[in-house]
Design a protein around this motif. Structure first.
Motif, PDB file in Angstrom:
ATOM      1  N   PRO A 263      -8.566  15.760   5.734  1.00 21.55           N
ATOM      2  CA  PRO A 263      -7.786  15.178   6.872  1.00 21.55           C
ATOM      3  C   PRO A 263      -7.539  13.775   6.422  1.00 21.55           C
ATOM      4  O   PRO A 263      -8.550  13.060   6.145  1.00 21.55           O
ATOM      5  CB  PRO A 263      -8.578  15.238   7.902  1.00 21.55           C
ATOM      6  CG  PRO A 263      -9.681  16.404   7.728  1.00 21.55           C
ATOM      7  CD  PRO A 263      -9.859  16.201   6.304  1.00 21.55           C
ATOM      8  N   LEU A 264      -6.262  13.261   6.362  1.00 18.55           N
ATOM      9  CA  LEU A 264      -5.912  11.686   6.047  1.00 18.55           C
ATOM     10  C   LEU A 264      -5.055  11.193   7.181  1.00 18.55           C
ATOM     11  O   LEU A 264      -4.399  11.530   8.062  1.00 18.55           O
ATOM     12  CB  LEU A 264      -4.895  12.007   4.977  1.00 18.55           C
ATOM     13  CG  LEU A 264      -5.552  12.504   3.582  1.00 18.55           C
ATOM     14  CD1 LEU A 264      -4.368  12.699   2.538  1.00 18.55           C
ATOM     15  CD2 LEU A 264      -6.561  11.834   2.953  1.00 18.55           C
ATOM     16  N   SER A 265      -5.033   9.831   7.063  1.00 16.56           N
ATOM     17  CA  SER A 265      -4.467   9.025   8.027  1.00 16.56           C
ATOM     18  C   SER A 265      -3.007   9.377   7.823  1.00 16.56           C
ATOM     19  O   SER A 265      -2.605   9.864   6.876  1.00 16.56           O
ATOM     20  CB  SER A 265      -4.618   7.757   8.035  1.00 16.56           C
ATOM     21  OG  SER A 265      -4.068   7.272   6.723  1.00 16.56           O
ATOM     22  N   ALA A 266      -2.131   9.032   8.948  1.00 19.18           N
ATOM     23  CA  ALA A 266      -0.798   9.518   8.781  1.00 19.18           C
ATOM     24  C   ALA A 266      -0.116   8.748   7.594  1.00 19.18           C
ATOM     25  O   ALA A 266       0.646   9.505   6.842  1.00 19.18           O
ATOM     26  CB  ALA A 266       0.021   9.221  10.266  1.00 19.18           C
ATOM     27  N   ASN A 267      -0.627   7.394   7.547  1.00 14.78           N
ATOM     28  CA  ASN A 267       0.026   6.634   6.372  1.00 14.78           C
ATOM     29  C   ASN A 267      -0.252   7.445   4.866  1.00 14.78           C
ATOM     30  O   ASN A 267       0.509   7.525   4.281  1.00 14.78           O
ATOM     31  CB  ASN A 267      -0.591   5.460   6.444  1.00 14.78           C
ATOM     32  CG  ASN A 267       0.075   4.036   6.880  1.00 14.78           C
ATOM     33  OD1 ASN A 267       1.489   4.289   6.589  1.00 14.78           O
ATOM     34  ND2 ASN A 267      -0.392   3.132   7.460  1.00 14.78           N
ATOM     35  N   ASP A 268      -1.494   7.894   5.028  1.00 15.70           N
ATOM     36  CA  ASP A 268      -1.967   8.201   3.543  1.00 15.70           C
ATOM     37  C   ASP A 268      -1.235   9.681   3.601  1.00 15.70           C
ATOM     38  O   ASP A 268      -0.851  10.007   2.086  1.00 15.70           O
ATOM     39  CB  ASP A 268      -3.502   8.486   3.725  1.00 15.70           C
ATOM     40  CG  ASP A 268      -4.155   7.425   3.295  1.00 15.70           C
ATOM     41  OD1 ASP A 268      -3.552   6.286   2.856  1.00 15.70           O
ATOM     42  OD2 ASP A 268      -5.393   7.403   3.659  1.00 15.70           O
ATOM     43  N   ILE A 269      -0.926  10.400   4.470  1.00 16.17           N
ATOM     44  CA  ILE A 269      -0.259  11.744   4.310  1.00 16.17           C
ATOM     45  C   ILE A 269       1.326  11.381   3.645  1.00 16.17           C
ATOM     46  O   ILE A 269       1.839  12.015   2.887  1.00 16.17           O
ATOM     47  CB  ILE A 269      -0.157  12.434   5.774  1.00 16.17           C
ATOM     48  CG1 ILE A 269      -1.421  13.002   6.096  1.00 16.17           C
ATOM     49  CG2 ILE A 269       1.220  13.422   5.625  1.00 16.17           C
ATOM     50  CD1 ILE A 269      -1.771  14.238   5.542  1.00 16.17           C
ATOM     51  N   GLU A 270       1.640  10.352   4.403  1.00 11.23           N
ATOM     52  CA  GLU A 270       3.090  10.145   3.784  1.00 11.23           C
ATOM     53  C   GLU A 270       3.293   9.454   2.481  1.00 11.23           C
ATOM     54  O   GLU A 270       4.024   9.888   1.722  1.00 11.23           O
ATOM     55  CB  GLU A 270       3.644   8.855   4.712  1.00 11.23           C
ATOM     56  CG  GLU A 270       4.115   9.209   5.965  1.00 11.23           C
ATOM     57  CD  GLU A 270       4.629   8.081   7.036  1.00 11.23           C
ATOM     58  OE1 GLU A 270       4.999   7.283   6.665  1.00 11.23           O
ATOM     59  OE2 GLU A 270       4.521   8.427   8.412  1.00 11.23           O
ATOM     60  N   LYS A 271       2.145   8.852   1.979  1.00  7.92           N
ATOM     61  CA  LYS A 271       2.030   8.359   0.666  1.00  7.92           C
ATOM     62  C   LYS A 271       1.870   9.690  -0.253  1.00  7.92           C
ATOM     63  O   LYS A 271       2.567   9.664  -1.262  1.00  7.92           O
ATOM     64  CB  LYS A 271       0.993   7.393   0.437  1.00  7.92           C
ATOM     65  CG  LYS A 271       1.478   5.790   0.807  1.00  7.92           C
ATOM     66  CD  LYS A 271       0.265   5.154   0.184  1.00  7.92           C
ATOM     67  CE  LYS A 271      -0.268   4.258   1.322  1.00  7.92           C
ATOM     68  NZ  LYS A 271      -1.831   3.774   1.391  1.00  7.92           N
ATOM     69  N   LYS A 272       0.860  10.524   0.161  1.00  3.09           N
ATOM     70  CA  LYS A 272       0.428  11.725  -0.545  1.00  3.09           C
ATOM     71  C   LYS A 272       1.585  12.554  -1.033  1.00  3.09           C
ATOM     72  O   LYS A 272       1.852  12.836  -2.056  1.00  3.09           O
ATOM     73  CB  LYS A 272      -0.648  12.344  -0.149  1.00  3.09           C
ATOM     74  CG  LYS A 272      -1.307  13.481  -1.053  1.00  3.09           C
ATOM     75  CD  LYS A 272      -2.306  14.146  -0.164  1.00  3.09           C
ATOM     76  CE  LYS A 272      -2.695  15.475  -0.840  1.00  3.09           C
ATOM     77  NZ  LYS A 272      -3.910  15.304  -1.547  1.00  3.09           N
ATOM     78  N   TYR A 273       2.355  12.653  -0.118  1.00  2.00           N
ATOM     79  CA  TYR A 273       3.563  13.619  -0.304  1.00  2.00           C
ATOM     80  C   TYR A 273       4.775  12.964  -0.257  1.00  2.00           C
ATOM     81  O   TYR A 273       6.024  13.689  -0.283  1.00  2.00           O
ATOM     82  CB  TYR A 273       3.434  14.620   1.108  1.00  2.00           C
ATOM     83  CG  TYR A 273       2.370  15.650   1.025  1.00  2.00           C
ATOM     84  CD1 TYR A 273       1.853  16.273  -0.030  1.00  2.00           C
ATOM     85  CD2 TYR A 273       1.314  15.283   1.834  1.00  2.00           C
ATOM     86  CE1 TYR A 273       0.837  17.212   0.031  1.00  2.00           C
ATOM     87  CE2 TYR A 273       0.149  15.982   1.984  1.00  2.00           C
ATOM     88  CZ  TYR A 273      -0.107  16.858   1.038  1.00  2.00           C
ATOM     89  OH  TYR A 273      -1.484  17.679   1.047  1.00  2.00           O
ATOM     90  N   GLU A 274       4.876  11.700  -0.678  1.00  2.00           N
ATOM     91  CA  GLU A 274       6.399  10.977  -0.848  1.00  2.00           C
ATOM     92  C   GLU A 274       7.347  11.492  -0.079  1.00  2.00           C
ATOM     93  O   GLU A 274       8.279  12.169  -0.607  1.00  2.00           O
ATOM     94  CB  GLU A 274       6.421  11.206  -2.267  1.00  2.00           C
ATOM     95  CG  GLU A 274       5.255  10.724  -3.190  1.00  2.00           C
ATOM     96  CD  GLU A 274       5.809  11.043  -4.818  1.00  2.00           C
ATOM     97  OE1 GLU A 274       6.343  12.378  -4.897  1.00  2.00           O
ATOM     98  OE2 GLU A 274       5.055  10.141  -5.641  1.00  2.00           O
ATOM     99  N   PHE A 275       7.002  11.433   1.124  1.00  2.00           N
ATOM    100  CA  PHE A 275       7.991  11.936   2.133  1.00  2.00           C
ATOM    101  C   PHE A 275       9.417  11.615   1.949  1.00  2.00           C
ATOM    102  O   PHE A 275      10.387  12.440   2.126  1.00  2.00           O
ATOM    103  CB  PHE A 275       7.820  11.535   3.560  1.00  2.00           C
ATOM    104  CG  PHE A 275       6.741  12.123   4.248  1.00  2.00           C
ATOM    105  CD1 PHE A 275       6.075  13.008   3.662  1.00  2.00           C
ATOM    106  CD2 PHE A 275       6.592  12.317   5.707  1.00  2.00           C
ATOM    107  CE1 PHE A 275       4.934  13.826   4.289  1.00  2.00           C
ATOM    108  CE2 PHE A 275       5.543  13.104   6.383  1.00  2.00           C
ATOM    109  CZ  PHE A 275       4.912  13.670   5.793  1.00  2.00           C
ATOM    110  N   ASN A 276       9.523  10.458   1.191  1.00  2.00           N
ATOM    111  CA  ASN A 276      11.025   9.957   1.242  1.00  2.00           C
ATOM    112  C   ASN A 276      11.907  11.160   0.070  1.00  2.00           C
ATOM    113  O   ASN A 276      13.038  10.956  -0.007  1.00  2.00           O
ATOM    114  CB  ASN A 276      11.474   8.600   0.735  1.00  2.00           C
ATOM    115  CG  ASN A 276      10.660   7.839   2.051  1.00  2.00           C
ATOM    116  OD1 ASN A 276      11.126   8.191   3.189  1.00  2.00           O
ATOM    117  ND2 ASN A 276       9.982   6.809   1.623  1.00  2.00           N
ATOM    118  N   SER A 277      11.049  11.407  -0.915  1.00  2.93           N
ATOM    119  CA  SER A 277      11.556  12.175  -1.995  1.00  2.93           C
ATOM    120  C   SER A 277      11.652  13.571  -2.010  1.00  2.93           C
ATOM    121  O   SER A 277      11.918  14.257  -3.098  1.00  2.93           O
ATOM    122  CB  SER A 277      11.076  11.523  -3.294  1.00  2.93           C
ATOM    123  OG  SER A 277       9.914  11.652  -3.250  1.00  2.93           O
TER     124      SER A 277
END
Ligand code: C2E
Ligand code: MG
Ligand code: MG
Ligand code: MG
Length: 284
Positions: A263-277
């Motif tokens: 389980p990761l913080s919301a921030n880390d989730i966004e980084k890990k999965y590169e939401f933008n790309s």
């Protein structure tokens, strides 16, 4: 720990018991203000569809970010909160914040991600749970179809049957999962009597599944029951590739566990999965 400290059975008893209850007392009073102080935090653990290798959902898992003690895991304070009658407040906080977060992820393009939230027995029994959920969905703009509520078998059938909560949640379009499936008393009755969408195979079966035939058979049987009843089945606590492949062979639909991600913080989730790309799909 007290028990490790020696054979002198009656000496440790006094001192350590009071130490422990003292700590409990302190935590209790601090827990009451944790919400106001903004000391709660949600982590998210991805759920992976084994047939597509896509992340299809996130389970929200509560932590208490204690000013002195650091991140306290839920098992160390949720029972306290239940005891103190604080779980209703905590649960509401979780509901609002997790839905808000997921809505924000949808707005970032991840529109097919689902959100799983754990419900405690107390919350379940609370009057107006359904109204609360409806209100939060309205306020946050999250679609009901993207919300799954996890209940456990510790909520006894009698209790559930005496309310129409599950029916009402189903009618709104919310999904229901049975968490820790196989460890409670009334599993099959649940399946018979309610609209359930997903079974979550308890971590203990997954952990032991490759060490002996019993757990493997149990896991296989749970998958079969789920599929016979047209339910999805997800395995919790998958830590190794061998476990993953074993579950894949059993036709288990989805998995969740440290193998893919803690389980990761919301921030880390966004980084890990590169939401933008990622164009709305998280492909592993
Ligand atoms: P759960 O709902 O069964 O959540 C799964 C637990 O297993 C999580 O522990 C997760 O971190 C852990 N886990 C996931 N994958 C693995 C793995 O591969 N290996 C191992 N060893 N563990 C894994 P966590 O976050 O400590 O939560 C514990 C329990 O606390 C949850 O069990 C749930 O029952 C409860 N809980 C957590 N958040 C909430 C909440 O917001 N509301 C309520 N009512 N209960 C919550
Ligand atoms: Mg859960
Ligand atoms: Mg579980
Ligand atoms: Mg559990």
């Amino acid at each position: 720990r007290a028990k490790d400290r020696g054979k002198n059975g009656y000496c440790f008893y006094n001192s350590d018991m009071s130490e422990e209850s003292l700590q409990k007392l302190t935590l209790e009073s601090e827990l009451e203000t944790a919400i106001q102080n903004n000391d709660l935090v949600l982590h998210y653990q991805p759920q992976i569809d084994l047939s597509t290798n896509q992340v299809i959902g996130m389970e929200a898992l509560l932590r208490w970010n204690h000013p002195q003690l650091g991140l306290i895991p839920p098992d160390n304070f949720i029972p306290l909160a239940e005891e103190m009658g604080l779980m209703i407040n905590l649960g509401e906080w979780v509901l609002i914040n997790a839905c808000r977060q997921m809505k924000s992820w949808h707005d970032q393009g991840m529109t097919s991600l689902k959100l799983s939230i754990n419900l405690s027995p107390q919350e379940f029994l609370k009057q107006k749970l359904v109204d609360k959920v409806k209100q939060v969905l309205l306020d946050t703009g999250l679609t009901p179809q993207c919300l799954e509520l996890e209940i456990t078998e510790s909520m006894t059938m009698d209790v559930i049957r005496s309310t129409s909560v599950l029916e009402e949640l189903h009618d709104i379009g919310i999904q229901i999962a049975i968490d820790d499936f196989g460890t409670g008393y009334s599993s099959l009755n649940y399946l018979k009597n309610f609209h359930i969408h997903r079974l979550k195979i308890d971590r203990s079966f997954v952990r032991d599944m490759l060490n002996g035939p019993k757990d493997a058979k149990i896991v296989g049987a749970i998958v079969s029951i789920a599929h016979a009843l047209n339910l999805k089945v997800i395995a919790e606590g998958v830590e190794t590739k061998d476990q993953l492949e074993f579950l894949r062979n059993l036709q288990c639909d989805e998995i969740q566990g440290f193998y893919f991600s803690k389980p990761l913080s919301a921030n880390d989730i966004e980084k890990k999965y590169e939401f933008n790309s990622t164009r709305g799909v998280i492909q592993l």
